[in-house]
Design an enzyme around this catalytic site. Structure first.
Site, PDB file in Angstrom:
ATOM      1  N   TYR A 111      -1.423  -0.640  10.538  1.00  0.00           N
ATOM      2  CA  TYR A 111      -1.680  -0.948   9.002  1.00  0.00           C
ATOM      3  C   TYR A 111      -0.272  -0.426   8.413  1.00  0.00           C
ATOM      4  CZ  TYR A 111      -3.564  -1.153   4.200  1.00  0.00           C
ATOM      5  OH  TYR A 111      -3.621  -1.518   2.870  1.00  0.00           O
TER       6      TYR A 111
ATOM      7  N   SER B  48       0.735  -1.153  -0.055  1.00  0.00           N
ATOM      8  CA  SER B  48       0.048   0.005  -0.013  1.00  0.00           C
ATOM      9  C   SER B  48       0.807   1.326  -0.278  1.00  0.00           C
ATOM     10  CB  SER B  48      -0.892   0.100   1.317  1.00  0.00           C
ATOM     11  OG  SER B  48      -1.572   1.205   1.512  1.00  0.00           O
TER      12      SER B  48
END
Length: 259
Positions: free
Chosen positions: A157, A144
């Site tokens: 995350y 990501s």
């Protein structure tokens, strides 16, 4: 379609929805035999059935990416069914949202277990199989843009995806002598459930994201599958790369083009 992956066998973890499902379908359309995966066999089978209905070849395997034995069993089932494993896509992921000072130990561990440890287990077991086959292969880790930048309320995350990026580079270096290409794809804002959660956490509207993105729009699933297909097609000199498919988000230093 050019059938770039003809004769290859691919596993795509977390492929019941979103980017994972799109990659599984694209790989099948490119000629690969695909193993779809979820913790729910029913959900994985839905995507496998869609692939079969479109003329592709797919089976569904239930497994939890945080369980080493279950992941090993999935790879064994893949080789038993199709004879080899040529492509491994470690896509399964989740997030937990909240201020860093309030994240519970359980939520921290859960995100790290799925988003980082799960990627290692999938890579490790796929790497073993590819080394044994002596025919090379490709491992693609779905990262990501949050692996290289900070975003409030997303500490687990962001940390996990940063780990994925470094793990990708390390495995690429280690397994290069075996002709195993290891790369990562780092999407920006694509319309998926996890992106919706990101927007909610950061209080971003769609307009905010379009203004912040130099290309001025969200990315599409088709664009992500185009990148993924390139990265697993090993007729190139690319390994250890983290490809940011983000419309220029991480390159944009100023912030927003909105009025």
């Amino acid at each position: 379609m050019s059938r770039q992956l003809e004769g290859k066998t691919a596993i795509v973890t977390g492929s019941s929805t979103g980017i994972g499902a799109a990659i599984a379908k694209r790989f099948a359309a490119e000629g690969a035999k695909v193993v779809t995966n979820s913790r729910s066999r029913e959900r994985a089978k839905t995507v496998a059935d869609e692939i079969e209905n479109e003329g592709g070849t797919a089976i569904a395997v239930e497994s939890d990416v945080t369980d080493h034995d279950e992941m090993a069993a999935m790879i064994e089932a893949t080789v038993d069914e199709f004879g080899s494993l040529d492509i491994m896509v470690n896509n399964a992921g989740l997030t937990r949202i909240g201020p860093a000072e309030s994240i519970s130990p359980e939520d921290w561990r859960h995100v790290i277990d799925v988003d980082l440890t799960g990627v290692f287990f999938g890579s490790q077991l796929a790497g073993r199989q590819m080394i044994e086959q002596e025919s090379g292969g490709a491992i693609l880790n779905i990262s990501s843009i949050m692996g290289g930048i900070g975003l409030h309320k997303r500490a687990p995350y962001c940390a996990a995806k940063a780990g994925v990026n470094n793990l990708t580079q390390t495995l690429a270096v280690e397994w290069a002598p075996h002709e195993i290409h290891v790369n990562a794809l780092a999407p920006g804002f694509i319309k998926t459930d996890i992106t919706d959660q990101t927007q909610s956490a950061a209080d971003y509207t769609d307009e905010d994201i379009r203004n912040r993105t130099p290309l001025g729009r969200f990315g599409t699933l088709d664009e992500m599958t185009e990148c993924a297909t390139f990265l697993v097609n090993t007729d190139h000199y690319v390994t250890g790369e983290v490809l940011h498919a983000d419309g220029g988000w991480t390159a944009y230093a100023w912030g927003s083009s909105g009025e």
